[in-house]
Write an enzyme that holds these catalytic residues in place. Structure first.
Site, short mmCIF file in Angstrom:
data_model
loop_
_atom_site.label_atom_id
_atom_site.label_comp_id
_atom_site.label_asym_id
_atom_site.label_seq_id
_atom_site.Cartn_x
_atom_site.Cartn_y
_atom_site.Cartn_z
N CYS A 7 0.80 -1.23 0.00
CA CYS A 7 0.00 0.00 0.00
C CYS A 7 0.83 1.28 0.00
CB CYS A 7 -0.93 0.01 1.22
SG CYS A 7 -2.31 -1.16 1.10
N ILE A 8 1.61 1.50 1.05
CA ILE A 8 2.21 2.82 1.26
C ILE A 8 3.15 3.23 0.13
CG2 ILE A 8 3.57 4.24 2.83
CD1 ILE A 8 2.50 2.61 5.13
#
Length: 435
Positions: A276-277
């Site tokens: 995600c990040i």
């Protein structure tokens, strides 16, 4: 143009033997299928990888958070995995959970999404619910998914079938929050679409949060991860500055964390990893750049800061060796923990890879240990694995702790190591260098 409809689309228009089909049986799709099977829904899964399908149908899981026993219970409840798209025809609800990696231009690669949508469109029936869970930029459901479904099926979203977006919120390795007790955000193309999606997810999770529409639900996912990305970049830059100023940033974070309001602790590291990040904020940057013609400067700066952390870690490691009277060139360096977060086997976007690559470029001899990773390659070149980290730290010129797996006895490792560089802020004692 949205079609407004006052009554929710019903499921009476179709009568099928399957209540849910999940496309993409990875870290998002498989837990969803497990939860649906657990509550008694009849579930099938579709995945393009025959090894994944064969493994699941044989009772073997390939996902950290889903055990082999979980898969066996799913099979006993009637779950079957397929590589054939025809399994979608019988489903009342189809949820798309395929990857959306970055393409060469830094935007989202939607090829897996469009392939999944084509598969659904060719078998779409009146009354079906289609949900996209794959992370992407605001507008994807309305601008990409909906036109493909309507053009190829001849059916209309909001009239003939329901279409919604619901961002995945899976956190691999998190034993405190799972799918059921994590609120599920849902946005529909029309009010009736939203009602269908809310009713479906209400069977699986304790709390369903309805967004104004699909764009708001898509933006909510990007907001969550951009918030983390930017704040991690902040503390990463503070780590560099604090070291130069002679400030113990870890102690400053500890002190700031005592404030009961207005502060949330983020901690520095060798970079950012995971599904995600490092990836999701790029979708928003892409959308801003392509639609509005300018940069999302916060995200661009955060990407720059977080990308250069592996180089900073290697520079600090080199300084540590120089202080001990050894050059990095020719030194034996042991990397402990090469996954992107503790206590999982997931290596996606792990900063251990660029750290190892930079050490190799400086002609250090690198080895690794990770209790969750039996074999590890960097740029298709295997990295030797040590079996006993406790013995190995005493034999290597430098040990770099990249991931603090709970199985590591960190104080004992610190006592045994010749030199230890802790990038996780876990070992505060004389003789240990902390990021």
């Amino acid at each position: 143009m949205q079609v407004q409809q006052t009554e929710p689309l019903g499921e009476s228009a179709i009568s099928n033997a399957v209540e849910l089909a999940v496309i993409g049986l990875g870290y998002v799709g498989l837990p969803l299928a497990r939860e649906a099977a657990t509550v008694g829904l009849r579930v099938v899964g579709l995945d393009r990888d025959p090894r994944v399908v064969d493994g699941l149908n044989s009772g073997r899981s390939h996902v950290d958070d889903v055990s082999d026993e979980d898969v066996r219970r799913m099979l006993a409840a009637g779950f079957v995995a397929y590589t054939d798209d025809d399994c979608l025809t019988r489903a009342q609800t189809v949820v798309i959970c395929v990857p959306t990696p970055l393409n060469g231009d830094g935007g989202p690669d939607l090829s897996a999404v469009t392939a999944a949508v084509h598969a659904v469109a060719g078998r779409l029936r009146r009354g079906q619910l289609v949900v996209l869970e794959s992370t992407t930029y605001p507008g994807t459901t309305e601008e990409v998914v909906r036109p493909l479904l309507e053009l190829e099926s001849g059916l209309r979203a909001g009239q003939d079938f329901a279409l919604a977006f619901s961002p995945e919120r899976i956190d691999p390795g998190n034993t405190g929050h799972g799918l059921r007790d994590t609120p599920k955000v849902v946005g529909g193309c029309t009010p009736s679409c939203a009602a269908r999606a809310v009713a479906f997810y209400g069977k699986l999770v304790d709390t369903v949060v309805q967004a104004k529409g699909t764009r708001e639900a898509e933006m909510a996912k990007l907001l969550e991860n951009t918030y983390r990305h930017v704040n991690i970049a902040l503390v990463n830059e503070l780590a560099v500055i604090s070291h130069e100023l002679g400030v113990d940033l870890w102690d400053a974070i500890r002190c700031a964390s005592t404030k009961p309001f207005g502060f949330q602790a983020f901690r520095p590291g060798a970079g950012v990893g995971g599904h995600c990040i490092p990836i999701d904020p790029n979708y928003l940057s892409y959308k801003v750049r392509s639609s509005l013609g300018y940069e999302f400067r916060f995200v661009e700066l955060a990407q720059e800061i977080n990308r250069r952390m592996p180089e900073y870690v290697v520079r600090r490691a080199q300084d540590l060796l120089n202080t001990a009277g050894r050059p990095l060139h020719g030194s034996r360096v042991l990397l402990l923990g090469v996954t992107y977060k503790p206590d999982v086997a997931d290596q996606r976007e792990s900063p251990a890879v660029p750290v190892a690559r930079l050490l190799r470029q400086r002609e250090a001899e690198i080895l690794f240990h990770d209790p969750h990773v039996p074999e590890w390659c960097v740029d298709d070149v295997p990295v030797p694995r040590v079996d006993d980290p406790m013995a190995a730290v005493a034999e290597h010129d430098l040990t770099i702790l990249l991931q603090d797996h709970s199985s590591y006895d960190l104080p004992a490792l610190a006592d045994a190591a010749r030199l230890l560089f802790d990038t996780r802020g876990r070992i505060f004692r004389p003789g240990v260098e902390v990021l």
